[in-house]
Motif scaffolding. Structure first.
Motif: not given
Length: 776
Positions: A311-334
């Protein structure tokens, strides 16, 4: 654990010569049996005969209402004052402060419901809490009494005479521990009555210690008992001391269950203690232990640990996916921010005059009775405007092309191609854009970079010479005036209008918008104190109603009552932790009040929380708003912030000339932000990239929003902001959907201006509601 058996004692209470009388005059006070309370107060005063009573009136604030000197039990003046009290407003216990309201002991008449502030009082003398309401927070009243060494009397359940007898006697109490530096977390930690036996449990820092138990009355120590503990001498005891300690701690925390329920849950699971939230748990197999996060017996422990690791591995993966989505949005904004959108102001067409050689003059025929005609040749047409180029949406990545004007007006300059697919999608036909070959970052971002120096490794900040003008555009917000019938009675000066409000209130006492509308009237009359009291009544109408509290929070933000805004948004977060907007609203309230680090942490939680699939789908695109707000905080307060926990890929300056953000208070609601620019083009969900560079965030067709409009470089002219109320799918006590719009100019530049407007939406109105306008 220590068991002692002090001699049981009680004595008649000696009332203090100076008593503080705290009278809860909030709206919920109308539900109390004040006649019975006055009868009890009469018995106390007649027993004491001669004393001084300091009166304090409590609602959303606290007012020292004067000192009354009573001789021979005559308290008619004070009684008349209490009988004429007006009950209005929410309740804020934290407004009570012993420094401003000193007394030797206190009588507190209240239902214990602190709806507009924390339910703690800053008093260190005995507080006797008396309740006569059927709907009350007994735990809070009991906690205040125990904490201060007073008594709690539920006058609703006993007679006045019995309550007086209860208050007239003082029981011997355990007051605390002296010289207890070698022990910690001892329970009971508050004053408790001693009925011949006292058991105290705590944690020892070492194997041997000595300390002193203190007993007495009120805050006066009357007796002491020395205790010596040697852990090695009691190692073979059959009593599970740790479990006894946990039981005592849970029992004390349970007095304020809502504030301590998470800690109670952890302790109850760790020590196997039944509590109000674990009493029905059935543990039959591994799934049960996993469901309730309870450590299983030894035979199930390996399988339990394996699942937890997965479960901890799954949570870490989901958190990574969320951050990656935010990073993609950040690049788009830039990418969007680094794009220059060229707009050429229209010029008046100059009148064309014919040259003499192109003029054909027909001289009049003198026989035609004076008729004549003059024919002029058509002027040469100006060179045709180059055709607009539309971004190729099918290309990957699509192209955002720049048209230049050649010297001969007939040629195109070099086309510069640099854009992301998401940016090109936002470009509409007629957009003329290019990526600047040099960075365009405002002067304010130099401070941003300097403040970040050494804080976040690897963050690259660019600069340019774009300066922010000293003069701010004037934001014009229309005055909201309700058209309800009750508003017709609010005329004249605030004093007479307040009396009219009190007269009307019984007919609308459970209607939230009544208080909202009337409070707004008083705000417009600059009577902010009365307006806040009226507004705070909303908190008393329906406990744990997030929609109501969101409406309240919006108005508190607009009127600058930031401490109350924090309390209200924190309540919503407590009730609805499943919503990203709850963290955002709380974070922005913290930022309003200057608590920037906590604000940053809660904004970042929006990007890292793992929500359920339905909520994630509903709030898709909220990252765009959060990234802007995180970077605004950093640009303004980087020197005060610890940025170690923030992904450095999200940190970049995004100053803009215009930013408008729209939020609303109801779920399952579709509201749209419209902004019409000086060219007449309207930015909205169907046109989310305007020709002059306006950017509209994702369209939220349900949930709470928010929606955002930004433009990096504003063109001259008037901007109009509107709200389109498309519709909602619910009706409840909170009344119509309420929106709040925050309008910023020069956002994240260090010289930003903000205006906030709060508007109730009329049902069925989808033609657009004017929010405000301004001119650059």
């Amino acid at each position: 654990m220590v068991n002692v058996f002090p001699k049981t004692q009680s004595r008649p209470r000696q009332w203090a010569n100076e008593i503080g009388l705290i009278w809860d005059c909030s709206l919920s006070g109308l539900q109390r049996d004040t006649k019975k309370e006055l009868e009890l107060l009469d018995l106390i005063i007649k027993q004491k005969q001669n004393l001084t009573i300091q009166l304090g009136l409590l609602n959303n604030g606290f007012k020292n209402a004067g000192k009354y000197t009573i001789s021979n039990g005559n308290w008619q003046v004070l009684k008349a004052k209490l009988e004429s009290v007006i009950y209005d407003g929410g309740t804020n216990f934290s407004a009570i402060n012993g420094r401003d309201f000193p007394a030797d002991e206190y009588l507190f008449f209240s239902d214990g419901l602190s709806t507009f502030g924390k339910n703690t009082v800053a008093l260190n003398k005995p507080v006797h809490c008396i309740n006569t309401s059927l709907k009350a927070d007994y735990s809070t009243l009991k906690y205040i009494s125990l904490k201060t060494g007073g008594q709690f009397v539920n006058l609703n359940a006993i007679s006045t005479d019995d309550a007086f007898k209860q208050l007239s006697q003082q029981n011997l109490q355990f007051l605390g521990i002296k010289n207890g530096t070698d022990i910690r977390q001892t329970y009971p930690s508050m004053h408790v009555n001693v009925n011949g036996h006292l058991s105290v449990a705590g944690i020892m820092n070492g194997l041997n210690t000595e300390f002193v138990l203190q007993f007495g009355y009120g805050n006066t120590v009357d007796a002491e008992q020395a205790i010596r503990l040697n852990a090695t001498e009691h190692a073979l005891s059959s009593i599970d001391v740790s479990r006894v300690w946990a039981q005592k701690k849970i029992a004390e925390m349970d007095i304020q269950y809502e504030a301590n329920k998470d800690d109670i849950s952890v302790l109850s699971k760790q020590f196997g203690i039944v509590t109000r939230n674990t009493s029905l748990i059935v543990l039959e197999n591994l799934d049960d232990y996993l469901r309730y996060d309870i450590t299983p017996p030894a035979e199930l422990r390996p399988a339990y640990d394996a699942v937890l690791k997965q479960r901890r591995t799954g949570i870490l993966e989901r958190k990574t996916d969320l951050i990656n989505a935010a990073v993609a949005m950040s690049k788009d904004l830039k990418t969007w921010w680094n794009t220059d959108f060229y707009y050429k102001e229209p010029t008046k067409k100059k009148e064309q005059y014919p040259t003499p050689e192109n003029v054909v003059v027909a001289l009049p025929d003198r026989t035609a009775q004076g008729n004549s005609s003059i024919t002029r040749s058509t002027p040469q047409a100006s060179p045709a405007t180059p055709p607009r180029i539309q971004a190729d949406k099918a290309a990957e990545p699509p192209l955002v092309e720049r048209l230049g004007e050649a010297e001969d007006k007939n040629a195109l300059k070099e086309v510069v191609v640099m854009a992301s697919s998401a940016q090109a999608k936002r470009m509409v036909t007629g957009s003329v854009a290019r990526i600047s070959s040099e960075s365009m970052v405002s002067n304010a971002n130099r401070d941003f970079t300097n403040a970040l120096a050494g804080k976040v490794a690897g963050v690259s900040i660019q600069h340019s010479n774009r300066a922010v003008p000293e003069k701010q555009p004037e934001i014009i917000i229309p005055e909201f005036k309700s058209d309800k019938d009750y508003m017709k009675s609010l005329v004249g000066k605030p004093d007479s209008a307040y009396l009219a409000y009190l007269k009307m209130r019984p007919n609308y006492i459970t209607t939230p918008m009544f208080y909202f509308d009337v409070a707004n009237w008083f705000y417009l009359k600059n009577d902010s104190a009365r307006a806040l009291t009226i507004l705070s009544n909303i908190a008393d109408l329906d406990l744990e109603n997030a929609d109501l509290y969101k409406t309240l929070a919006y108005k508190l933000k607009q009127t600058g009552n930031y401490a109350e805004e924090i309390f209200v948004t924190q309540k919503v977060l407590q009730w609805r932790p499943m919503d990203a907007q709850s963290y955002r609203d709380y974070a922005l309230a913290l930022a309003d009040a200057g608590q920037y680090q906590k604000a940053l942490g809660n904004l970042y939680k929006v990007l890292t929380q793992s929500y359920n699939a339905q909520t994630s789908s509903r709030d898709e695109g909220i990252e765009e708003i959060i990234i802007s707000e995180i970077n605004n905080l950093i640009s303004k307060h980087a020197s005060k912030l610890n940025l170690k926990g923030i992904d450095k890929r999200l940190i970049q300056p995004l100053p803009v000339d215009i930013r408008v953000v729209l939020n609303w208070n109801k779920n399952d609601t579709d509201i749209d932000l419209w902004l019409t620019d000086p060219t007449g083009e309207k930015g909205y969900y169907g046109n989310n990239g305007t020709k002059i560079g306006g950017r509209i965030s994702n369209d939220f067709t349900s949930g709470y929003g928010p929606e955002q409009f930004m433009i990096k470089k504003a063109v001259k002219g008037k901007y109009k902001i509107e709200v389109n109320y498309f519709g909602d799918r619910q009706i409840n006590i909170s009344g119509p959907t309420t929106v709040t719009a925050e309008i910023y100019t020069y956002y994240a530049t260090g010289k930003q201006q903000r205006k906030v407007i709060v508007l109730p939406m009329a049902a069925g109105n989808s033609d657009g509601n004017l929010v405000g306008e301004f001119s650059f």
